[in-house]
Design a protein around this motif. Structure first.
Motif, short mmCIF file in Angstrom:
data_model
loop_
_atom_site.label_atom_id
_atom_site.label_comp_id
_atom_site.label_asym_id
_atom_site.label_seq_id
_atom_site.Cartn_x
_atom_site.Cartn_y
_atom_site.Cartn_z
N LEU A 3 -6.42 -4.36 3.77
CA LEU A 3 -5.59 -4.49 5.39
C LEU A 3 -6.61 -3.91 6.52
CD1 LEU A 3 -2.77 -3.44 6.48
CD2 LEU A 3 -2.81 -0.83 5.67
N TYR B 220 0.70 2.31 -4.93
CA TYR B 220 -0.60 2.09 -4.85
C TYR B 220 -1.80 2.19 -6.67
CZ TYR B 220 -4.82 0.57 -2.54
OH TYR B 220 -5.69 0.36 -2.14
N SER C 152 0.81 -0.84 0.17
CA SER C 152 -0.04 0.20 0.35
C SER C 152 0.72 1.55 0.47
CB SER C 152 -0.96 0.09 0.96
OG SER C 152 0.12 0.50 2.74
N ALA D 212 -3.54 -11.05 4.65
CA ALA D 212 -2.84 -10.76 3.13
C ALA D 212 -2.63 -11.21 3.41
CB ALA D 212 -1.53 -10.30 3.33
N GLY E 49 -2.25 -6.54 9.53
CA GLY E 49 -2.81 -6.75 7.88
C GLY E 49 -2.18 -8.23 7.39
N ASP F 24 -2.65 -5.19 0.63
CA ASP F 24 -2.97 -4.14 0.85
C ASP F 24 -3.37 -3.75 -0.40
OD1 ASP F 24 -2.23 -4.50 3.35
OD2 ASP F 24 -0.62 -2.88 2.94
N SER G 165 -6.34 2.15 3.28
CA SER G 165 -7.60 1.19 3.78
C SER G 165 -8.43 2.14 3.22
CB SER G 165 -7.96 1.84 5.19
OG SER G 165 -6.46 0.63 6.15
N HIS H 262 0.08 3.90 5.21
CA HIS H 262 -0.69 2.90 4.85
C HIS H 262 -2.07 3.05 4.61
CE1 HIS H 262 2.32 -0.12 7.87
NE2 HIS H 262 2.01 0.62 8.05
N CYS I 278 -7.59 -4.50 -0.28
CA CYS I 278 -8.03 -3.58 -0.31
C CYS I 278 -8.68 -4.47 1.35
CB CYS I 278 -9.43 -3.12 0.01
SG CYS I 278 -8.93 -1.99 -1.23
#
Length: 378
Positions: A269, A149, A144, A280, A276, A264, A248, A246, A267
């Motif tokens: 996290l 990202y 993330s 994960a 996470g 992450d 979320s 981070h 989505c």
């Protein structure tokens, strides 16, 4: 079948291992020279956060991966600090701690050692657009960090819960290896928290994570204020720090064309505590299973996404309260009967509490993910 995985973190490695065990050999693209951050820290899998999925998350993860993960410690004691109160939970299985980083016993390396045939392509930065043209499937598991990202560009119904700035310190002192400590102080830490988890009796990780702030300078002010109030530098020796952001978020789907988003990027996290690791691993396994079984990845992770939804409501509740309310909650938790009900039973208090409070809570706004950076500019 040609399968690519972007990212050799927990989600990517879990996907690679699952594919291998079912006769598929993926190419794993990792932009770094190793599978973990260069700076090590301690992560914790908290049992309470996953009660709706399993009463024993570690056993659940071991079963999914078909390997045995070895925790650093079983966390039996939890100390919760508010501005003026403290609760101490003892002799309950709160969760398990793991080393996250380059050490041989880290969570990432424990999974990596079981991967025998996948092609690990280190120091390779490939775009999703390029890979999706060359492979039958792409599992996107690149974390993330804001510069990496991409989920917001592709996933249907994507929106962020928050962006949080985090600084993690390695400190030297005296610690109980099976004890974690949490601080929540709205005056000092705003809507964030501090969390301490030991490596050993001499070394620990200390996190300060704060959402809804707009710069590293603002986090630095919060960091210094927390250190001053708690006398951290009088109690411990600071050995080093690292920083990252981070993200979320939520999306109505975690697939796009031939791409499956895990970790992450998918989505997964937790927006409350930033946890996470467990989700994960689960998302990586489920992404691989969807490919192996030619099934719906969205359906496979449906129950696990509910965990994130519950934690988003917990986050919104925490954002909405003041220090006086949090003091009351912490004081109540220090009652022996209440502690036993919360930590010593199998009731999913977070799930039921979030359902009751959800309609009355509002979500605070964080800066856009792409307006932040994973670490301060040099």
């Amino acid at each position: 079948m040609k399968i690519a995985i972007i990212g050799a973190g927990l989600a990517g490695l879990s996907a690679a291992l699952t594919l291998e065990k079912n006769g598929f050999i993926p190419d794993v693209y990792e932009q770094n020279s190793l599978v973990a951050d260069h700076y090590s820290h301690v992560g914790v899998v908290l049992n309470m956060a996953y009660r709706s999925i399993s009463l024993e998350p570690l056993k659940y993860l071991n079963k999914l991966l078909t390997v045995k993960l070895s925790p650093l410690e079983t966390i039996n004691n939890l100390i919760i600090n508010s501005q003026n109160s403290q609760a101490s939970v003892k002799n309950e299985i709160i969760g398990h701690s793991f080393v996250v980083g380059p050490e041989p016993n880290s969570l990432q390396n424990q999974i990596l050692k079981h991967i025998k045939n996948s092609k690990m392509l280190y120091e390779q930065r490939e775009s999703l657009e390029n890979l999706r043209q060359r492979y039958d499937y792409v599992i996107v598991a690149s974390g993330s960090r804001s510069e990496d990202y991409v989920a917001d560009k592709y996933l249907k119904g994507w929106h962020q819960y928050l962006v949080a700035y985090s600084r993690v310190a390695k400190i030297y002192g005296k610690f109980e290896p099976n004890t974690a400590i949490v601080w929540g102080d709205k005056e000092i830490l705003k809507d964030g928290y501090a969390f301490l988890a030991p490596f050993s009796r001499q070394i620990a990780s200390l996190y300060v994570t704060v959402p809804h702030v707009s710069s590293w300078a603002e986090l630095d002010q919060i960091w210094k204020a927390f250190f001053k109030k708690e006398g951290i530098l009088e109690k411990y020796t600071l050995l080093g720090t690292f920083e990252r952001t981070h993200v979320s978020a939520y999306s109505s789907s975690v697939t796009w064309e031939n791409c499956l988003f895990a970790g992450d990027q998918g989505c997964f996290l937790d927006p409350f505590l930033g946890l996470g690791a467990a989700t994960a691993i689960v998302s990586g396994v489920m992404a691989a299973r969807a490919i192996i079984e030619n099934s719906s990845y969205d359906k496979l992770v449906q129950e696990h996404k509910k965990v994130i939804s519950v934690m988003s409501k917990v986050r919104n509740f925490y954002d909405s309260i003041d220090d006086k309310t949090f003091d009351f909650i912490v004081t109540s938790e220090d009652n022996a009967v209440i502690k036993k009900l919360i930590y010593g039973t199998t009731i999913d208090w977070l799930k039921y509490g979030s359902k009751a409070l959800g309609p009355f809570l509002k979500q605070k706004k964080s800066p856009n993910v792409h307006d932040t950076f994973s670490s301060p500019a040099e």
